[in-house]
Scaffold this motif. Structure first.
Motif, PDB file in Angstrom:
ATOM      1  N   LEU A 107       0.855  -1.185   0.000  1.00 40.25           N
ATOM      2  CA  LEU A 107       0.000   0.000   0.000  1.00 40.25           C
ATOM      3  C   LEU A 107       0.890   1.233   0.000  1.00 40.25           C
ATOM      4  N   GLU A 108       0.665   2.109  -0.954  1.00 43.52           N
ATOM      5  CA  GLU A 108       1.322   3.404  -0.936  1.00 43.52           C
ATOM      6  C   GLU A 108       0.313   4.449  -0.458  1.00 43.52           C
ATOM      7  N   GLU A 109       0.801   5.500   0.121  1.00 44.98           N
ATOM      8  CA  GLU A 109      -0.064   6.555   0.626  1.00 44.98           C
ATOM      9  C   GLU A 109       0.111   7.786  -0.252  1.00 44.98           C
ATOM     10  N   VAL A 110      -0.974   8.224  -0.862  1.00 45.55           N
ATOM     11  CA  VAL A 110      -0.957   9.374  -1.766  1.00 45.55           C
ATOM     12  C   VAL A 110      -2.088  10.312  -1.372  1.00 45.55           C
ATOM     13  N   PRO A 111      -2.059  11.563  -1.816  1.00 43.03           N
ATOM     14  CA  PRO A 111      -3.162  12.478  -1.493  1.00 43.03           C
ATOM     15  C   PRO A 111      -4.476  12.013  -2.117  1.00 43.03           C
ATOM     16  N   VAL A 112      -5.563  12.344  -1.475  1.00 42.48           N
ATOM     17  CA  VAL A 112      -6.876  12.095  -2.068  1.00 42.48           C
ATOM     18  C   VAL A 112      -6.997  12.967  -3.314  1.00 42.48           C
ATOM     19  N   PRO A 113      -7.292  12.374  -4.474  1.00 49.12           N
ATOM     20  CA  PRO A 113      -7.368  13.182  -5.693  1.00 49.12           C
ATOM     21  C   PRO A 113      -8.592  14.097  -5.693  1.00 49.12           C
ATOM     22  N   GLN A 114      -8.515  15.140  -6.479  1.00 47.68           N
ATOM     23  CA  GLN A 114      -9.635  16.068  -6.628  1.00 47.68           C
ATOM     24  C   GLN A 114     -10.254  15.886  -8.013  1.00 47.68           C
ATOM     25  N   PRO A 115     -11.578  15.812  -8.102  1.00 49.19           N
ATOM     26  CA  PRO A 115     -12.194  15.622  -9.417  1.00 49.19           C
ATOM     27  C   PRO A 115     -12.065  16.865 -10.290  1.00 49.19           C
ATOM     28  N   LEU A 157     -15.248  11.971  -7.954  1.00 52.59           N
ATOM     29  CA  LEU A 157     -14.424  11.377  -6.915  1.00 52.59           C
ATOM     30  C   LEU A 157     -15.239  10.254  -6.302  1.00 52.59           C
ATOM     31  N   VAL A 158     -14.675   9.049  -6.317  1.00 46.49           N
ATOM     32  CA  VAL A 158     -15.396   7.850  -5.885  1.00 46.49           C
ATOM     33  C   VAL A 158     -14.633   7.192  -4.752  1.00 46.49           C
ATOM     34  N   ARG A 159     -15.354   6.769  -3.734  1.00 48.32           N
ATOM     35  CA  ARG A 159     -14.775   5.944  -2.675  1.00 48.32           C
ATOM     36  C   ARG A 159     -15.044   4.483  -3.015  1.00 48.32           C
ATOM     37  N   SER A 160     -13.980   3.691  -3.087  1.00 46.38           N
ATOM     38  CA  SER A 160     -14.128   2.274  -3.435  1.00 46.38           C
ATOM     39  C   SER A 160     -14.872   1.520  -2.336  1.00 46.38           C
ATOM     40  N   ARG A 161     -15.658   0.542  -2.761  1.00 51.14           N
ATOM     41  CA  ARG A 161     -16.358  -0.344  -1.827  1.00 51.14           C
ATOM     42  C   ARG A 161     -15.878  -1.786  -2.001  1.00 51.14           C
ATOM     43  N   VAL A 162     -15.922  -2.273  -3.232  1.00 57.82           N
ATOM     44  CA  VAL A 162     -15.478  -3.629  -3.544  1.00 57.82           C
ATOM     45  C   VAL A 162     -14.706  -3.584  -4.859  1.00 57.82           C
ATOM     46  N   VAL A 176     -20.036   7.610  -5.099  1.00 60.55           N
ATOM     47  CA  VAL A 176     -19.634   8.964  -5.454  1.00 60.55           C
ATOM     48  C   VAL A 176     -19.608   9.820  -4.186  1.00 60.55           C
ATOM     49  N   VAL A 177     -18.495  10.528  -3.977  1.00 58.76           N
ATOM     50  CA  VAL A 177     -18.399  11.408  -2.805  1.00 58.76           C
ATOM     51  C   VAL A 177     -18.274  12.872  -3.197  1.00 58.76           C
ATOM     52  N   ALA A 178     -17.864  13.166  -4.421  1.00 59.41           N
ATOM     53  CA  ALA A 178     -17.770  14.552  -4.878  1.00 59.41           C
ATOM     54  C   ALA A 178     -17.813  14.561  -6.403  1.00 59.41           C
ATOM     55  N   VAL A 179     -18.259  15.682  -6.963  1.00 59.73           N
ATOM     56  CA  VAL A 179     -18.382  15.799  -8.417  1.00 59.73           C
ATOM     57  C   VAL A 179     -17.661  17.056  -8.886  1.00 59.73           C
ATOM     58  N   ALA A 237     -16.967  19.982 -12.030  1.00 60.87           N
ATOM     59  CA  ALA A 237     -17.843  20.818 -12.857  1.00 60.87           C
ATOM     60  C   ALA A 237     -18.352  20.021 -14.052  1.00 60.87           C
ATOM     61  N   GLY A 238     -19.643  20.093 -14.295  1.00 61.39           N
ATOM     62  CA  GLY A 238     -20.239  19.408 -15.436  1.00 61.39           C
ATOM     63  C   GLY A 238     -20.528  17.943 -15.212  1.00 61.39           C
ATOM     64  N   ALA A 239     -20.290  17.449 -13.993  1.00 57.94           N
ATOM     65  CA  ALA A 239     -20.482  16.012 -13.713  1.00 57.94           C
ATOM     66  C   ALA A 239     -21.649  15.784 -12.769  1.00 57.94           C
ATOM     67  N   GLY A 240     -22.639  16.635 -12.831  1.00 65.24           N
ATOM     68  CA  GLY A 240     -23.723  16.584 -11.854  1.00 65.24           C
ATOM     69  C   GLY A 240     -24.729  15.479 -12.029  1.00 65.24           C
ATOM     70  N   GLU A 241     -24.566  14.644 -13.073  1.00 71.79           N
ATOM     71  CA  GLU A 241     -25.533  13.559 -13.298  1.00 71.79           C
ATOM     72  C   GLU A 241     -25.530  12.553 -12.152  1.00 71.79           C
ATOM     73  N   PHE A 242     -24.386  12.421 -11.501  1.00 69.68           N
ATOM     74  CA  PHE A 242     -24.248  11.468 -10.403  1.00 69.68           C
ATOM     75  C   PHE A 242     -24.037  12.227  -9.101  1.00 69.68           C
ATOM     76  N   ALA A 243     -25.052  12.261  -8.280  1.00 68.35           N
ATOM     77  CA  ALA A 243     -24.971  13.004  -7.021  1.00 68.35           C
ATOM     78  C   ALA A 243     -24.147  12.232  -6.002  1.00 68.35           C
ATOM     79  N   PRO A 244     -23.524  12.923  -5.055  1.00 63.98           N
ATOM     80  CA  PRO A 244     -22.843  12.223  -3.969  1.00 63.98           C
ATOM     81  C   PRO A 244     -23.783  11.232  -3.286  1.00 63.98           C
ATOM     82  N   GLY A 245     -23.234  10.064  -2.963  1.00 66.43           N
ATOM     83  CA  GLY A 245     -24.036   8.998  -2.365  1.00 66.43           C
ATOM     84  C   GLY A 245     -24.494   7.953  -3.359  1.00 66.43           C
ATOM     85  N   THR A 246     -24.341   8.231  -4.660  1.00 65.57           N
ATOM     86  CA  THR A 246     -24.759   7.282  -5.693  1.00 65.57           C
ATOM     87  C   THR A 246     -23.755   6.139  -5.790  1.00 65.57           C
ATOM     88  N   ARG A 247     -24.243   4.899  -5.749  1.00 64.20           N
ATOM     89  CA  ARG A 247     -23.365   3.749  -5.974  1.00 64.20           C
ATOM     90  C   ARG A 247     -23.154   3.570  -7.474  1.00 64.20           C
TER      91      ARG A 247
END
Length: 344
Positions: free
Chosen positions: A18-26, A32-37, A69-72, A74-84
């Motif tokens: 495991l490498e540790e890197v900054p959380v990327p910005q969309p 910006l997606v948080r992995s689940r599986v 999805v945790v953040a969107v 500009a122009g990526a509003g089709e998928f709101a935060p919380g969408t799997r």
């Protein structure tokens, strides 16, 4: 939002960390997606062993991803935060002749998220909004994790043409072979035989609906396959893609039949019996990945309950045990191995 982002780095099969890197910005039109599986693919283990012809080491895996999805951007509003979402990982140019014809899975400049670019085997990742699909309500994360690997056999089955009432042989009873079995059955194949070296895998294939399973290294496997199918196979799906499996495919396919190469072949030439290919008018065709239509078909197939998730998924590991997950994937007794990040 955490500042640190754990991400799997593969230098070799014995050096997975495991490498540790900054959380990327969309960026614009990114999520910006948080992995689940995240699934461990055969391509991942081939790459880790240094055997994959198109993935260079070191690499940062994760193309079979379910996330939230945790953040969107500009122009990526089709998928709101919380969408799997599930990732469709082919990153295509949109300009070449193949892309313009709708066959972006064979884009001239194709890159694959998690193969040629850093992937989703991490806490967080960014992805263009056009490269994700919504997870249907009621579909579990483990089921959703099978959409990407199932889309490949769905695409291969579509390549084979109408399978209604036809006979099929599937070479290899790993995860892709088992999913090819399910996709071919769903497409109307009348009889399906699976070959594999391991008894446990052959038994799993029969439990999942194969009409028979034959030892790949039997003295005369083609005769056994023909005995179960009442003749040669109309279509063979080679999910192994080695010299031995191609020889077997040519031996057991019918005259005028098709061989669909699904597995990733080893680098370099593979000898085949061209005299038989010519004399029997055998069509050999490769198949690469999938398109959005295949993804949608895979979602529908899983939602229908036709895929026995519990029989195909045989192990899960947390992200910090990614090395163990890769090792388990190399164990031929295992089916699909998954890595959980945020947890189902």
């Amino acid at each position: 939002m955490p500042q640190a982002n754990r991400r799997v780095l593969v230098r070799s099969i014995d050096d997975i960390s495991l490498e540790e890197v900054p959380v990327p910005q969309p960026g614009d039109n990114e999520l910006l997606v948080r992995s689940r599986v995240v699934g461990v693919c055969g391509s991942d283990t081939h790459a880790a062993l240094g055997h994959h012809p198109f993935i260079d080491l070191p690499y940062r895996p994760g193309h079979e991803v379910v996330g939230t999805v945790v953040a969107v951007g500009a122009g990526a509003g089709e998928f709101a935060p919380g969408t799997r979402v599930i990732v469709e990982p082919n990153l295509y140019c949109g300009r070449c002749a193949q892309c313009r014809s709708g066959r972006y899975n064979i884009c001239q400049e194709l890159k694959v998220f998690g193969c040629q670019t850093p992937g989703g085997m991490a806490d967080f990742f960014t992805i263009p909004t056009g490269r994700v699909h919504r997870v249907p309500e009621g579909m579990s994360d483990l089921e959703a994790a099978l959409v990407e690997p199932l889309a490949t056999p769905v695409h291969a089955v579509a390549k084979a043409g109408d399978l209604t009432g036809r006979t099929v042989a599937v070479l290899g009873a790993g995860p892709i072979g088992l999913l090819a079995l399910a996709a071919a059955r769903h497409a109307g194949a009348a009889k399906i035989v699976v070959t594999d070296l391991l008894e446990s895998k052959r038994e799993r294939a029969v439990r999942l609906g194969a009409d028979g399973a034959v030892r790949a290294d039997a003295a005369r496997p083609a005769d056994e396959v023909r005995g179960i199918l009442d003749g040669p196979a109309d279509v063979v799906f080679d999910c192994v893609a080695r010299e031995q499996s191609m020889a077997q495919a040519i031996d057991l396919v019918a005259k005028g039949g098709r061989i669909i190469v699904v597995g990733v072949g080893a680098p370099g030439p593979t000898p085949i019996r061209l005299d038989l290919v010519q004399d029997r008018e055998i069509r050999i065709e490769g198949t690469l990945m999938y398109t959005a239509d295949d993804y949608r078909s895979a979602v529908d197939l899983i939602a229908s309950g036709a895929i026995a998730t519990d029989a195909i998924v045989t192990a899960t590991y947390p992200l910090e045990d990614a090395g163990k997950a890769f090792a388990a994937s190399l164990d031929p007794e295992h089916g699909k191995v998954l890595i959980t990040v945020a947890g189902p």
